[in-house]
Design an enzyme around this catalytic site. Structure first.
Site, PDB file in Angstrom:
ATOM      1  N   ASP A 173      25.434  53.862   9.270  1.00 49.92           N
ATOM      2  CA  ASP A 173      24.578  55.034   9.473  1.00 49.92           C
ATOM      3  C   ASP A 173      23.503  55.151   8.399  1.00 49.92           C
ATOM      4  O   ASP A 173      22.824  56.163   8.317  1.00 49.92           O
ATOM      5  CB  ASP A 173      25.454  56.298   9.498  1.00 49.92           C
ATOM      6  CG  ASP A 173      24.727  57.517  10.042  1.00 49.92           C
ATOM      7  OD1 ASP A 173      23.881  57.347  10.940  1.00 49.92           O
ATOM      8  OD2 ASP A 173      24.992  58.629   9.567  1.00 49.92           O
ATOM      9  N   CYS A 223      34.018  65.187  28.173  1.00 50.90           N
ATOM     10  CA  CYS A 223      33.913  63.849  28.760  1.00 50.90           C
ATOM     11  C   CYS A 223      35.261  63.392  29.326  1.00 50.90           C
ATOM     12  O   CYS A 223      36.252  63.301  28.586  1.00 50.90           O
ATOM     13  CB  CYS A 223      33.429  62.851  27.711  1.00 50.90           C
ATOM     14  SG  CYS A 223      33.308  61.148  28.327  1.00 50.90           S
ATOM     15  N   CYS A 225      26.031  70.940  28.102  1.00 53.40           N
ATOM     16  CA  CYS A 225      25.362  71.002  26.804  1.00 53.40           C
ATOM     17  C   CYS A 225      24.810  72.412  26.598  1.00 53.40           C
ATOM     18  O   CYS A 225      24.031  72.901  27.421  1.00 53.40           O
ATOM     19  CB  CYS A 225      24.234  69.979  26.732  1.00 53.40           C
ATOM     20  SG  CYS A 225      23.291  70.040  25.186  1.00 53.40           S
ATOM     21  N   CYS A 256      29.830  67.841  24.144  1.00 52.43           N
ATOM     22  CA  CYS A 256      29.612  66.738  25.080  1.00 52.43           C
ATOM     23  C   CYS A 256      30.698  65.675  24.986  1.00 52.43           C
ATOM     24  O   CYS A 256      30.833  64.838  25.886  1.00 52.43           O
ATOM     25  CB  CYS A 256      28.227  66.125  24.899  1.00 52.43           C
ATOM     26  SG  CYS A 256      27.954  65.332  23.295  1.00 52.43           S
TER      27      CYS A 256
END
Length: 376
Positions: free
Chosen positions: A134, A247, A198, A243
């Site tokens: 990252d 799922c 969302c 989100c």
């Protein structure tokens, strides 16, 4: 040792040091991803946290000129918090997103990558390696996708067959040409749950995200939170898991076998008022090991104040008044006044009116007026 045998040994060793999944890909440019980034930029979806130019982000040889292959790793993390304290009236609590539970994932993954690099060089000391978590210019998710670790879902996450979306990703470019893995052919199909659920409409389909509308991004900003999102963040202190939580591919998944991912319920779901007057030293000592505090305490405190307004927690008004009157930072001071107005509504008019005569910062005064006007 031939390439295939070397690769098998690396895979075996990776699993022995706590890497849940590992994949390999070549170092050719990410051509399709480059087009996505150009489109992303033209639509104004960037957060501003991105590193490097589009060329640097899509050409691995810009990072390691001698690179011949990329190793992608995934480490699953838990998404259930045992013995989580209850948020109740008089003791409201906030929440750090699951990716911030336990040790900072940069530290956790870098430790594994360092061991993996040492192992590779123990077999061939001439191999060059460059690891990143990252922090490099390459996209962890795009590298993982091309390495066969999963496919990119409509929520923008890599969906791994065994880890779901709950995994930390990192990669290592090497000068050794490991045989590449095949990409995983899969998709979300007609499922659109994450897009529909969302909170801010940040997901625009096909894995694209308008970062500026994403709650995860918004919780990390340092200025005043835009008005239209204050009612959306709820009690989130850092990040957003909606989100991922909705799922279907995450159903039944909870990776909790890593000894170095230690869950601390009182820290991960802290009492909100306790965050408002905490010193820099105490904040760092208590929360500094979490990835979610990389921007410092200011965004966390601002979000905690907004969460108290969300709960309309009357018992927090006294501490909010102290913060509003004594904190030197306009964002914290102004947000505290705004929250008092939201919580007390008309009962805040007298207090806000008196303090309005004293305060001199125009942004703070705007928040004072906003809080009582929105409550009217």
């Amino acid at each position: 040792m031939d390439r295939v045998e070397f690769k098998e040994k690396v895979i075996e060793y990776a699993h022995s040091i706590g890497i849940d999944d590992i994949g390999f890909t070549h170092t050719e440019p990410f051509v399709e991803y480059r087009e996505k980034l150009i489109d992303y930029h033209e639509k104004g979806f960037e957060s501003g946290f991105e590193k490097g130019s589009i060329e640097e982000r899509t050409n691995p040889d810009r990072t390691l000129r001698s690179g011949r292959s990329i190793i992608s790793i995934a480490v699953g993390y838990p998404n259930r918090l045992p013995n989580a304290p209850k948020s109740k009236k008089g003791e409201r609590r906030g929440m750090f997103a699951r990716a911030s539970w336990g040790m900072d994932y940069h530290t956790l993954l870098n430790s594994r990558l360092e061991k993996l690099e040492a192992y590779i060089k123990s077999i061939d000391a001439s191999i060059e390696c460059n690891s990143m978590v990252d922090t490099g210019v390459l996209s962890d998710r795009e590298v993982a996708r091309r390495s066969g670790l999963g496919f990119i879902g409509k929520n923008g996450f890599v969906i791994n067959p065994t880890l779901g979306t709950y995994s930390y990703l990192g990669e290592m470019i090497t000068s050794f040409p490991f045989p590449p893995d095949e990409e995983l052919i899969d998709s979300c199909g007609d499922c659109n749950i994450c897009v529909d659920r969302c909170p801010t409409g940040a997901l625009v389909g096909n894995g694209q995200l308008n970062s500026k509308k994403c709650i995860s991004f918004l919780t990390q900003t340092k200025g005043f939170l835009p008005d239209e999102y204050r009612g959306k963040i709820g009690n989130r202190l850092y990040g957003c898991d909606t989100c991922q939580q909705v799922c279907p591919r995450n159903k039944g998944i909870n990776t909790d076998h890593h000894d170095d991912i230690i869950l601390e319920p009182e820290i991960l779901k802290p009492e909100l008022t306790g965050l408002l007057e905490i010193s820099n030293r105490d904040f760092k000592e208590t929360y500094g090991h979490l990835a979610g505090t990389w921007r410092g305490k200011k965004p966390i405190q601002r979000n905690a104040i907004i969460a108290l307004a969300h709960f309309k927690e009357v018992s927090a008004v006294d501490v909010l008044k102290r913060v509003a009157e004594n904190d030197p930072r306009p964002v914290i001071k102004g947000t505290a006044y705004w929250a008092i107005g939201r919580i007390l509504e008309n009962d805040a008019l007298g207090y806000i009116g008196e303090r309005f005569k004293i305060e001199t910062d125009e942004t703070v005064k705007e928040e004072m007026l906003k809080g009582i006007q929105e409550s009217a």
